[in-house]
Design a protein around this motif. Structure first.
Motif, mmCIF file in Angstrom:
data_model
loop_
_atom_site.group_PDB
_atom_site.id
_atom_site.type_symbol
_atom_site.label_atom_id
_atom_site.label_comp_id
_atom_site.label_asym_id
_atom_site.label_seq_id
_atom_site.Cartn_x
_atom_site.Cartn_y
_atom_site.Cartn_z
ATOM 1 N N PRO A 1 0.225 -1.664 -0.369
ATOM 2 C CA PRO A 1 0.376 -0.367 -0.467
ATOM 3 C C PRO A 1 1.113 1.012 0.413
ATOM 4 C CG PRO A 1 -0.886 -1.506 1.406
ATOM 5 C CD PRO A 1 0.765 -1.749 1.137
ATOM 6 N N ARG A 2 0.112 2.288 -0.581
ATOM 7 C CA ARG A 2 0.956 3.767 -0.548
ATOM 8 C C ARG A 2 0.811 4.738 -0.529
ATOM 9 N NH1 ARG A 2 3.604 4.049 -7.222
ATOM 10 N NH2 ARG A 2 4.829 5.013 -5.584
ATOM 11 N N PRO A 3 0.627 5.089 1.514
ATOM 12 C CA PRO A 3 0.136 5.872 2.454
ATOM 13 C C PRO A 3 0.071 7.171 2.196
ATOM 14 C CG PRO A 3 1.331 4.533 2.847
ATOM 15 C CD PRO A 3 1.545 4.072 1.752
ATOM 16 N N LEU A 4 -0.398 8.245 2.163
ATOM 17 C CA LEU A 4 0.577 9.553 2.878
ATOM 18 C C LEU A 4 0.772 9.703 3.785
ATOM 19 C CD1 LEU A 4 -1.386 9.651 0.038
ATOM 20 C CD2 LEU A 4 -2.400 12.151 1.063
ATOM 21 N N SER A 5 1.635 11.318 4.038
ATOM 22 C CA SER A 5 2.471 10.708 5.156
ATOM 23 C C SER A 5 1.094 12.162 6.388
ATOM 24 C CB SER A 5 3.330 11.927 5.255
ATOM 25 O OG SER A 5 3.191 13.151 4.822
ATOM 26 N N VAL B 1 -11.174 15.738 -7.681
ATOM 27 C CA VAL B 1 -10.904 16.564 -6.933
ATOM 28 C C VAL B 1 -9.700 16.256 -6.257
ATOM 29 C CG1 VAL B 1 -12.241 16.405 -5.350
ATOM 30 C CG2 VAL B 1 -11.914 17.818 -6.147
ATOM 31 N N MET B 2 -9.673 14.806 -6.060
ATOM 32 C CA MET B 2 -8.339 14.988 -5.138
ATOM 33 C C MET B 2 -6.984 14.364 -6.457
ATOM 34 S SD MET B 2 -8.888 10.825 -2.692
ATOM 35 C CE MET B 2 -7.233 11.232 -2.354
ATOM 36 N N ALA B 3 -7.210 14.283 -7.250
ATOM 37 C CA ALA B 3 -6.432 15.121 -8.577
ATOM 38 C C ALA B 3 -5.924 16.092 -8.457
ATOM 39 C CB ALA B 3 -6.471 14.013 -9.911
ATOM 40 N N LYS B 4 -6.493 16.854 -8.923
ATOM 41 C CA LYS B 4 -6.474 18.489 -9.320
ATOM 42 C C LYS B 4 -5.743 18.686 -7.341
ATOM 43 C CE LYS B 4 -10.095 19.421 -11.567
ATOM 44 N NZ LYS B 4 -11.762 20.418 -11.895
ATOM 45 N N ALA B 5 -6.171 18.227 -6.295
ATOM 46 C CA ALA B 5 -5.315 18.699 -4.870
ATOM 47 C C ALA B 5 -3.874 18.385 -5.108
ATOM 48 C CB ALA B 5 -6.271 18.458 -4.323
ATOM 49 N N ARG B 6 -3.946 17.410 -5.459
ATOM 50 C CA ARG B 6 -1.955 16.264 -5.409
ATOM 51 C C ARG B 6 -1.555 17.102 -6.080
ATOM 52 N NH1 ARG B 6 -4.738 11.235 -8.137
ATOM 53 N NH2 ARG B 6 -4.116 11.499 -9.466
ATOM 54 N N LEU C 1 2.171 16.397 -4.648
ATOM 55 C CA LEU C 1 1.971 14.694 -3.984
ATOM 56 C C LEU C 1 2.113 14.086 -5.559
ATOM 57 C CD1 LEU C 1 -1.012 15.682 -1.270
ATOM 58 C CD2 LEU C 1 1.486 14.689 -1.364
ATOM 59 N N PRO C 2 2.428 12.451 -5.555
ATOM 60 C CA PRO C 2 2.291 11.237 -6.060
ATOM 61 C C PRO C 2 0.966 11.186 -6.786
ATOM 62 C CG PRO C 2 2.944 10.310 -4.171
ATOM 63 C CD PRO C 2 2.953 12.008 -3.582
ATOM 64 N N ALA C 3 1.130 10.480 -7.965
ATOM 65 C CA ALA C 3 -0.352 10.501 -8.736
ATOM 66 C C ALA C 3 -1.102 9.189 -7.724
ATOM 67 C CB ALA C 3 0.071 9.112 -10.068
ATOM 68 N N ALA D 1 -1.544 9.107 -4.637
ATOM 69 C CA ALA D 1 -2.127 10.207 -3.825
ATOM 70 C C ALA D 1 -4.760 9.862 -4.252
ATOM 71 C CB ALA D 1 -1.888 11.292 -3.652
ATOM 72 N N THR D 2 -4.947 9.043 -4.517
ATOM 73 C CA THR D 2 -6.166 8.247 -4.834
ATOM 74 C C THR D 2 -7.029 7.906 -3.561
ATOM 75 O OG1 THR D 2 -5.545 6.452 -4.829
ATOM 76 C CG2 THR D 2 -4.727 7.365 -6.587
ATOM 77 N N PRO D 3 -8.638 8.307 -3.985
ATOM 78 C CA PRO D 3 -9.257 7.798 -2.905
ATOM 79 C C PRO D 3 -8.555 6.825 -0.927
ATOM 80 C CG PRO D 3 -10.643 8.640 -4.417
ATOM 81 C CD PRO D 3 -8.730 8.413 -5.202
ATOM 82 N N HIS D 4 -8.336 5.764 -2.547
ATOM 83 C CA HIS D 4 -7.826 4.449 -1.952
ATOM 84 C C HIS D 4 -6.310 4.624 -1.181
ATOM 85 C CE1 HIS D 4 -9.800 0.657 -0.789
ATOM 86 N NE2 HIS D 4 -7.975 -0.087 -1.189
ATOM 87 N N ALA D 5 -5.731 5.859 -1.648
ATOM 88 C CA ALA D 5 -5.245 5.865 -0.946
ATOM 89 C C ALA D 5 -5.024 6.833 0.583
ATOM 90 C CB ALA D 5 -3.556 6.509 -1.028
ATOM 91 N N MET D 6 -5.600 7.161 0.699
ATOM 92 C CA MET D 6 -6.607 7.679 1.895
ATOM 93 C C MET D 6 -7.023 7.014 2.996
ATOM 94 S SD MET D 6 -5.861 10.748 1.432
ATOM 95 C CE MET D 6 -6.580 12.141 2.927
ATOM 96 N N ARG D 7 -7.401 5.324 2.615
ATOM 97 C CA ARG D 7 -7.938 4.349 3.681
ATOM 98 C C ARG D 7 -6.943 3.766 3.607
ATOM 99 N NH1 ARG D 7 -11.078 0.276 4.601
ATOM 100 N NH2 ARG D 7 -10.399 -1.837 3.474
#
Length: 310
Positions: free
Chosen positions: A121-125, A236-241, A246-248, A250-256
């Motif tokens: 998994p590739r989480p965000l900090s 909207v997350m693509a625009k925000a990242r 942030l890297p590609a 950083a998707t909705p599933h990355a928040m999980r």
């Protein structure tokens, strides 16, 4: 596909899919994947054996036939991960069929899956996850849409929900209680605590939403009032990242993923995290221990005096 199977074999395949849907509560996506994988295998058998496949040929499949199928799939360019998934579907079908028809399916069930490197998994900090929540609300001129997007992403990170689970909430689910009953994959229910920040974000969205949020209708709405499309959340997350650098991944599933990894880093119990995520198997959740270890090693390399002196 119909001309490659006998009527009895075709009926058996449909009966198995019906069984998985009705008694195993398999999702529509799982049923579709099962059907695609198993029909592909049966189509190969028809070509490999030189004729339509009936129940008797299915019961007589040997290890050499399984190896021939896997070699054929690899020659077509099928990746090891995808082939392992197809093999799993074939085994599930054969386990059911052999019990129903009373034959020995050892040759199929003992076939080894190809080895492949499991993706971590590739989480965000923590800082990046918080920045993402703050930034998604700035991608629109409509204040209520910004509040909606903040509420959805807060649920993904604060509760570890899948995007389908967040968008599956109904008007009757709000105001959110301190704990939500979420129906996840396979219809399995789990209890998920709801942080005050998530409840507050949803309430702010409800306060601003111009559409009537009736009990049985979706809680989260699109601009025209219909159910919110998950692609809009991804967009909207693509625009925000992009704004946050942030890297590609950083998707909705990355928040999980971030929810699970940050809980584990804070000393969370692996079994408890498994329950919160709704994972059927503990080894699925254990992937987060590898991520946490990787983060620790990275921090060690950056901070330890001996590591810095190399």
């Amino acid at each position: 596909m119909s001309h490659t199977l006998s009527p009895a074999a075709r009926d058996a395949l449909q009966a198995w899919l019906d069984y998985e849907r009705a008694l195993k509560s398999a999702s529509d996506n799982t049923i579709k994947a099962y059907a695609t994988d198993v029909t592909g295998f049966l189509a190969f058998l028809a070509q490999h054996l030189g004729g339509p496949v009936g129940l008797k040929p299915l019961a007589s499949v040997a290890l050499r036939d399984m190896r021939a199928w896997m070699a054929h799939e690899r020659a077509r360019g099928v990746a090891p991960r995808s082939l392992a998934r197809s093999l799993s579907a074939v085994k599930t079908f054969y386990r059911w069929l052999s019990q129903r028809e009373g034959f020995d399916a050892t040759a199929v069930l003992s076939t080894r899956a190809p080895k492949f490197q499991k993706k971590l998994p590739r989480p965000l900090s923590e800082d990046a996850a918080k920045a993402m929540i703050d930034t998604v609300g700035l991608q629109t001129e409509r204040d209520w849409v910004g509040a909606r997007d903040i509420a959805v992403v807060t649920l993904l990170y604060g509760c570890g929900l899948r995007i389908s689970e967040a968008l599956g909430l109904k008007g009757r689910d709000a105001p959110l209680p301190e704990a939500l009953v979420i129906k996840g994959k396979g219809g399995k229910e789990r209890m998920v605590p709801v942080l005050p920040a998530a409840r507050a974000a949803v309430e702010e969205y409800r306060r601003q939403c111009p559409h009537e949020l009736t009990s049985d209708a979706p809680l989260f709405r699109g601009v025209r009032g219909g159910p919110l499309n998950p692609r809009l959340v991804s967009g909207v997350m693509a625009k925000a990242r992009a704004q946050l650098g942030l890297p590609a991944s950083a998707t909705p599933h990355a928040m999980r993923h971030s929810f699970a990894t940050h809980l584990l880093s804070a000393g969370g119990d692996l079994r408890a995290i498994q329950e919160l995520l709704g994972h059927a198997r503990l080894d699925t959740t254990q992937a987060y221990t590898a991520v946490d270890t990787a983060h620790l090693l990275d921090a060690y390399e950056k901070a330890h005096p001996k590591a810095r002196s190399k």
